[in-house]
Each structure stands twice: as C-alpha cells, then as structure tokens.
Motif scaffolding. Structure first.
Motif, mmCIF file in Angstrom:
data_model
loop_
_atom_site.group_PDB
_atom_site.id
_atom_site.type_symbol
_atom_site.label_atom_id
_atom_site.label_comp_id
_atom_site.label_asym_id
_atom_site.label_seq_id
_atom_site.Cartn_x
_atom_site.Cartn_y
_atom_site.Cartn_z
ATOM 1 N N LEU A 122 0.816 -1.219 0.000
ATOM 2 C CA LEU A 122 0.000 0.000 0.000
ATOM 3 C C LEU A 122 0.852 1.272 0.000
ATOM 4 O O LEU A 122 0.524 2.237 -0.690
ATOM 5 C CB LEU A 122 -0.962 0.004 1.190
ATOM 6 N N PHE A 123 1.942 1.277 0.742
ATOM 7 C CA PHE A 123 2.794 2.466 0.769
ATOM 8 C C PHE A 123 3.608 2.615 -0.514
ATOM 9 O O PHE A 123 4.026 3.717 -0.849
ATOM 10 C CB PHE A 123 3.713 2.453 1.995
ATOM 11 N N GLY A 124 3.794 1.538 -1.235
ATOM 12 C CA GLY A 124 4.529 1.601 -2.497
ATOM 13 C C GLY A 124 3.629 1.756 -3.708
ATOM 14 O O GLY A 124 4.099 1.886 -4.828
ATOM 15 N N ALA A 125 2.311 1.755 -3.480
ATOM 16 C CA ALA A 125 1.367 1.824 -4.595
ATOM 17 C C ALA A 125 1.362 3.215 -5.224
ATOM 18 O O ALA A 125 1.481 4.216 -4.531
ATOM 19 C CB ALA A 125 -0.040 1.470 -4.102
ATOM 20 N N LYS A 126 1.208 3.239 -6.531
ATOM 21 C CA LYS A 126 1.107 4.507 -7.249
ATOM 22 C C LYS A 126 -0.291 5.090 -7.012
ATOM 23 O O LYS A 126 -1.266 4.371 -6.906
ATOM 24 C CB LYS A 126 1.341 4.297 -8.739
ATOM 25 N N MET A 127 -0.360 6.399 -6.994
ATOM 26 C CA MET A 127 -1.623 7.053 -6.706
ATOM 27 C C MET A 127 -2.478 7.290 -7.956
ATOM 28 O O MET A 127 -3.659 7.525 -7.857
ATOM 29 C CB MET A 127 -1.367 8.391 -6.008
ATOM 30 N N VAL A 128 -1.880 7.250 -9.142
ATOM 31 C CA VAL A 128 -2.631 7.496 -10.369
ATOM 32 C C VAL A 128 -3.164 6.157 -10.878
ATOM 33 O O VAL A 128 -2.409 5.240 -11.166
ATOM 34 C CB VAL A 128 -1.742 8.165 -11.442
ATOM 35 N N ARG A 129 -4.473 6.071 -10.980
ATOM 36 C CA ARG A 129 -5.117 4.808 -11.358
ATOM 37 C C ARG A 129 -5.393 4.773 -12.858
ATOM 38 O O ARG A 129 -5.792 5.767 -13.450
ATOM 39 C CB ARG A 129 -6.410 4.640 -10.577
ATOM 40 N N CYS A 130 -5.201 3.603 -13.440
ATOM 41 C CA CYS A 130 -5.465 3.407 -14.869
ATOM 42 C C CYS A 130 -6.946 3.185 -15.150
ATOM 43 O O CYS A 130 -7.386 3.359 -16.282
ATOM 44 C CB CYS A 130 -4.690 2.188 -15.390
ATOM 45 N N ASP A 131 -7.690 2.797 -14.135
ATOM 46 C CA ASP A 131 -9.094 2.454 -14.348
ATOM 47 C C ASP A 131 -10.047 3.603 -14.032
ATOM 48 O O ASP A 131 -11.247 3.415 -13.918
ATOM 49 C CB ASP A 131 -9.472 1.204 -13.556
ATOM 50 N N GLU A 132 -9.507 4.811 -13.922
ATOM 51 C CA GLU A 132 -10.323 5.998 -13.722
ATOM 52 C C GLU A 132 -9.985 7.013 -14.806
ATOM 53 O O GLU A 132 -8.817 7.269 -15.075
ATOM 54 C CB GLU A 132 -10.063 6.613 -12.341
ATOM 55 N N THR A 133 -11.003 7.580 -15.409
ATOM 56 C CA THR A 133 -10.804 8.569 -16.462
ATOM 57 C C THR A 133 -10.501 9.921 -15.840
ATOM 58 O O THR A 133 -11.316 10.456 -15.087
ATOM 59 C CB THR A 133 -12.063 8.665 -17.352
ATOM 60 N N ALA A 134 -9.334 10.481 -16.155
ATOM 61 C CA ALA A 134 -8.944 11.771 -15.590
ATOM 62 C C ALA A 134 -9.549 12.933 -16.364
ATOM 63 O O ALA A 134 -9.808 13.994 -15.801
ATOM 64 C CB ALA A 134 -7.420 11.895 -15.589
ATOM 65 N N TRP A 135 -9.794 12.751 -17.655
ATOM 66 C CA TRP A 135 -10.313 13.822 -18.520
ATOM 67 C C TRP A 135 -11.021 13.177 -19.694
ATOM 68 O O TRP A 135 -10.579 12.136 -20.204
ATOM 69 C CB TRP A 135 -9.156 14.693 -19.016
ATOM 70 N N ALA A 136 -12.097 13.786 -20.132
ATOM 71 C CA ALA A 136 -12.824 13.274 -21.295
ATOM 72 C C ALA A 136 -13.438 14.440 -22.059
ATOM 73 O O ALA A 136 -13.767 15.477 -21.473
ATOM 74 C CB ALA A 136 -13.915 12.297 -20.875
ATOM 75 N N MET A 137 -13.580 14.260 -23.352
ATOM 76 C CA MET A 137 -14.274 15.220 -24.199
ATOM 77 C C MET A 137 -15.271 14.440 -25.035
ATOM 78 O O MET A 137 -14.904 13.459 -25.690
ATOM 79 C CB MET A 137 -13.276 15.958 -25.109
ATOM 80 N N TRP A 138 -16.541 14.864 -25.000
ATOM 81 C CA TRP A 138 -17.627 14.171 -25.683
ATOM 82 C C TRP A 138 -17.714 12.711 -25.249
ATOM 83 O O TRP A 138 -18.031 11.823 -26.034
ATOM 84 C CB TRP A 138 -17.494 14.279 -27.201
ATOM 85 N N GLY A 139 -17.408 12.463 -23.982
ATOM 86 C CA GLY A 139 -17.499 11.116 -23.437
ATOM 87 C C GLY A 139 -16.352 10.201 -23.818
ATOM 88 O O GLY A 139 -16.396 9.009 -23.528
ATOM 89 N N ILE A 140 -15.326 10.750 -24.442
ATOM 90 C CA ILE A 140 -14.172 9.949 -24.863
ATOM 91 C C ILE A 140 -12.958 10.405 -24.056
ATOM 92 O O ILE A 140 -12.627 11.594 -24.038
ATOM 93 C CB ILE A 140 -13.912 10.094 -26.379
ATOM 94 N N SER A 141 -12.295 9.457 -23.401
ATOM 95 C CA SER A 141 -11.137 9.777 -22.566
ATOM 96 C C SER A 141 -9.915 10.065 -23.430
ATOM 97 O O SER A 141 -9.926 9.862 -24.651
ATOM 98 C CB SER A 141 -10.828 8.601 -21.634
ATOM 99 N N MET A 142 -8.856 10.518 -22.780
ATOM 100 C CA MET A 142 -7.600 10.752 -23.510
ATOM 101 C C MET A 142 -7.103 9.474 -24.163
ATOM 102 O O MET A 142 -6.602 9.502 -25.289
ATOM 103 C CB MET A 142 -6.535 11.325 -22.577
ATOM 104 N N ALA A 143 -7.232 8.357 -23.475
ATOM 105 C CA ALA A 143 -6.816 7.080 -24.063
ATOM 106 C C ALA A 143 -7.647 6.770 -25.305
ATOM 107 O O ALA A 143 -7.128 6.292 -26.318
ATOM 108 C CB ALA A 143 -6.954 5.956 -23.038
#
Length: 169
Positions: A122-143
C-alpha cells in the motif's frame, strides 16, 4: 520545383508521421505539465510508440535520397501508431471496467498478503489509477482519443504508402 515537391512520398509521409505523433505527444505533455493531470502507467505506455513514430518519421524524411529506406521507416512508424492505438483501446477497456488492467495501477490488492506485505504494498502503490478517467471530451477519454487519432493517422499513412507502392509496379 520546391523541395517539398521533389521529396518522394515516403519522405513526405515521414514528416506527417513525425508531426502527427508529435502533436499527440505534445497534447499529452500539455495535459501533464500545464493542466496538472498526472499520467498513469498505461498513459506512459501509449507515449513510447509515439516517440518511435517521431524518430522513424524524421528518419524517413531524411532518407529522401533512398525512397525504399524511407518506406521501411514509414512501415515502422505505421506499426508504432497501430501499437499505441491498440494500447489506447486496451486502456479504454480498463477505464470502462470491461477487463482488468495492470496490477500496478488498477487498484486491485493482491490476496494472501501478510500484514507487513500489505503495508509495503500500500505504501509503495502509485496514486494514479489506470481504471479511472482523468479527462474526457464528448465522453471519450484521452486514451480513447489517442486510439482514434493514432488509428486514423496510421490509416492515412498506410493509404499513402499503398498508393506509392502501387505507382511503382
């Protein structure tokens, strides 16, 4: 006749590959450094093929005297764009929870850990999650945008290469 008119099509396409991937990579850096959105591990994975496409695109441009060599570089750029588009599609699937993402950024804690191992994890875990959308436009994420735009660029480049090869027959 201008220099651009004298360049063989694979070299012109190399410039397009470098500029297109440069724009997409620049957009990612803009969101990271200007907008303050930290990238997840899979976001970084999508950047590496763009770096390859930029380099081989510039090599294709520089290989104007050897159109067949420029063609090889272009095929490499197209492959890199297909790879980043594929990673983008996979990342979208992780964001929508269609499938599991990498353990390092999807927030799944491994089972069977001792209390000390769990604390270390837990202390070594990264805080940025891949399974959460940080930003989207027209319902489409950056990915998703990376997948769409990279796939479209790969298609345009492949179409150009195909027409150039047909003309040479």
């Amino acid at each position: 006749m201008t220099l651009a008119e004298r360049l063989p099509l694979p070299s012109k396409l190399g410039l397009l590959a470098a500029l297109g991937s440069g724009a997409l990579l620049g957009g990612a850096y803009y969101f990271q450094y200007v907008m303050g959105l930290s990238p997840c591990e899979m976001c970084y994975w999508q950047r590496y093929p763009h770096m390859v496409a930029i380099i081989v695109g510039l090599l294709a441009l520089a290989s104007f005297a050897w159109p067949r060599l420029a063609l090889v570089f272009m095929l490499t750029a197209i492959t890199a764009l297909i790879v980043t588009a594929g990673i983008g599609v996979f990342h979208v699937g992780v964001e929508y929870h269609w499938w599991a993402g990498p353990q390092a950024c999807s927030g799944n804690v491994p089972k069977g850990l001792t209390p000390e191992q769990l604390k270390k994890y837990l202390f070594g875990a990264k805080m940025v999650r891949c399974d959460e959308t940080a930003w989207a436009m027209w319902g489409i994420s950056m990915a998703g945008w990376n997948a769409i735009l990279s796939g479209a660029l790969a298609f345009v480049l492949a179409s150009g290469v195909a027409s150039w090869v047909r003309e040479r027959r």
